[in-house]
Scaffold this active site. Structure first.
Site, short mmCIF file in Angstrom:
data_model
loop_
_atom_site.label_atom_id
_atom_site.label_comp_id
_atom_site.label_asym_id
_atom_site.label_seq_id
_atom_site.Cartn_x
_atom_site.Cartn_y
_atom_site.Cartn_z
CB SER A 140 -0.88 0.01 1.26
OG SER A 140 -1.45 1.28 1.45
CE1 TYR A 154 -3.69 -2.29 5.33
CE2 TYR A 154 -2.78 -0.17 4.71
CZ TYR A 154 -3.44 -1.33 4.37
OH TYR A 154 -3.85 -1.53 3.06
N1 LIG Z 1 -8.77 -0.55 -1.34
C1 LIG Z 1 -7.76 0.26 -1.11
O1 LIG Z 1 -7.92 1.50 -1.07
C2 LIG Z 1 -6.36 -0.30 -0.92
C3 LIG Z 1 -5.27 0.60 -0.93
C4 LIG Z 1 -3.99 0.10 -0.76
C5 LIG Z 1 -3.78 -1.25 -0.59
N2 LIG Z 1 -4.85 -2.12 -0.58
C6 LIG Z 1 -4.57 -3.55 -0.39
O2 LIG Z 1 -5.12 -4.26 -1.48
C7 LIG Z 1 -5.36 -5.62 -1.07
C8 LIG Z 1 -6.72 -6.04 -1.58
O3 LIG Z 1 -7.72 -5.27 -0.95
P1 LIG Z 1 -9.02 -4.74 -1.72
O4 LIG Z 1 -8.92 -3.26 -1.78
O5 LIG Z 1 -9.25 -5.49 -2.96
O6 LIG Z 1 -10.13 -5.04 -0.59
P2 LIG Z 1 -11.31 -6.13 -0.49
O7 LIG Z 1 -12.25 -5.95 -1.62
O8 LIG Z 1 -11.82 -6.00 0.91
O9 LIG Z 1 -10.54 -7.51 -0.67
C9 LIG Z 1 -9.78 -8.09 0.36
C10 LIG Z 1 -9.60 -9.55 0.03
O10 LIG Z 1 -8.79 -10.15 1.06
C11 LIG Z 1 -9.46 -11.30 1.54
N3 LIG Z 1 -9.16 -11.53 2.96
C12 LIG Z 1 -9.29 -10.65 3.98
N4 LIG Z 1 -8.98 -11.26 5.15
C13 LIG Z 1 -8.67 -12.55 4.84
C14 LIG Z 1 -8.29 -13.68 5.60
N5 LIG Z 1 -8.20 -13.62 6.94
N6 LIG Z 1 -8.03 -14.85 4.97
C15 LIG Z 1 -8.15 -14.93 3.62
N7 LIG Z 1 -8.49 -13.89 2.84
C16 LIG Z 1 -8.77 -12.71 3.44
C17 LIG Z 1 -10.95 -11.01 1.34
O11 LIG Z 1 -11.68 -12.23 1.20
P3 LIG Z 1 -12.64 -12.90 2.29
O12 LIG Z 1 -13.28 -11.80 3.08
O13 LIG Z 1 -13.62 -13.68 1.45
O14 LIG Z 1 -11.74 -13.78 3.09
C18 LIG Z 1 -10.92 -10.29 -0.01
O15 LIG Z 1 -10.92 -11.21 -1.06
C19 LIG Z 1 -5.22 -5.63 0.45
O16 LIG Z 1 -3.99 -6.23 0.79
C20 LIG Z 1 -5.21 -4.16 0.83
O17 LIG Z 1 -4.47 -3.92 2.01
C21 LIG Z 1 -6.14 -1.67 -0.75
#
Ligand SMILES: NC(=O)c1ccc[n+]([C@@H]2O[C@H](COP(=O)([O-])OP(=O)(O)OC[C@H]3O[C@@H](n4cnc5c(N)ncnc54)[C@H](OP(=O)(O)O)[C@@H]3O)[C@@H](O)[C@H]2O)c1
Length: 266
Positions: A140, A154
């Site tokens: 991130s 984080y």
């Molecule tokens: N959205 C943003 O603004 C942003 C910015 C910077 C970085 N990121 C990073 O991008 C990555 C993806 O996030 P996203 O934005 O796509 O959010 P998201 O839509 O909430 O997706 C998160 C994914 O991680 C899985 N997950 C969460 N906890 C888990 C666990 N304990 N075991 C297995 N799987 C788990 C969730 O699946 P289940 O709930 O089905 O397990 C979901 O598929 C993350 O690492 C996040 O930190 C996001």
């Protein structure tokens, strides 16, 4: 003819992970989809199989100790040979550090730090043996921040992914394995809702938000070219440049003022 590549994608049930899975299939790969919500994974797998890809579903809570080793065993038992690993699953603990149970903070570290390292360790030997592999670690832009109240581990966890990716890339790139840390800014996914992040004050941030497809595409393309750090999108690139070159005291003041509106307290 070359056998199809196999991409294992964690956090594939929504957001960036689901976009990565669709992109992998559109690039001719078979996929293994990992997350906790099996119904979401099955629906995505059905969609991807309609494009003649093989899509396997692995239901796993990657915040549990030993989850990566168990998953690696299941993937091997399925007969798959991982060529591309996308460590994308992620979450955050919004509340302050002192007010949350230690178990919750340790689960965060398992998910963000231990699992990605253990999965890379499990699949790297085969990639090196074939002199071809790709590892994409979704960090991130917070990895570059000074940290603020709440989400306490984080930035540290995401910094780990950044530094781990760099060190590993230095070690294995010349042997055909590209390792990339991806540092997205704000992406329109379920992340905020899933983690109870208040968004009332996030208007400006949201105006510059990216789609998960945009993030996945830039990450995939630049990993293929061998780029070690990828900040997807124009505004996040500009923000990252500021964060790298501003004096720490200025960065700290800016980061903490910006984070204040998202703080939910103990
Ligand atoms: N959205 C943003 O603004 C942003 C910015 C910077 C970085 N990121 C990073 O991008 C990555 C993806 O996030 P996203 O934005 O796509 O959010 P998201 O839509 O909430 O997706 C998160 C994914 O991680 C899985 N997950 C969460 N906890 C888990 C666990 N304990 N075991 C297995 N799987 C788990 C969730 O699946 P289940 O709930 O089905 O397990 C979901 O598929 C993350 O690492 C996040 O930190 C996001």
């Amino acid at each position: 003819m070359n056998p199809r590549r196999y991409a294992l994608i964690t956090g594939a049930s929504s957001g960036i992970g689901a976009a990565m899975a669709r992109l992998a299939v559109s690039n001719g790969c078979d996929v293994g989809l990992v997350a906790r919500r099996a119904d979401r994974l099955e629906a995505l797998a059905d969609e991807l199989r309609a494009s003649d890809a093989r899509a396997g579903v692995f239901m796993a809570d990657l915040s549990q100790a030993g989850a990566a080793q168990k998953l690696a065993g299941e993937v091997s038992a399925s007969g798959a040979r991982v060529d591309i690993l996308v460590n994308n699953a992620g979450a955050t603990v919004t509340k302050g550090f002192a007010g949350t149970a230690l178990a919750e903070q340790i689960a965060f570290l398992e998910l963000t730090v231990v699992t990605p390292a253990a999965l890379a360790h499990a699949f790297l030997p085969n990639m090196l043996a074939r002199s071809w592999g790709r590892i994409i670690n979704v960090s991130s832009i917070a990895a570059l921040s000074s940290g603020a109240k709440g989400n306490t581990l984080y930035p540290a966890g995401k910094s780990f992914l950044l530094k781990f990716s760099q060190s590993l890339n230095a070690e294995v790139k010349a042997r055909g394995v590209h390792v990339t840390a991806v540092l997205p800014g704000f992406v329109s996914t379920e992340f905020q809702a899933a983690n109870n992040i208040p968004m009332e004050g996030g208007g400006a941030t949201r105006r510059f938000s990216q789609t998960p497809e945009e993030v996945a595409q830039e990450a995939w393309a630049r990993n293929e070219k061998g780029h070690e750090i990828v900040v997807p999108g124009g505004p996040p690139k500009l923000a990252a440049a500021f964060m790298r070159f501003l004096p720490e005291t200025w960065m700290r003041a800016l980061t903490r003022a910006a984070a204040e509106k998202y703080y939910v307290g103990e």
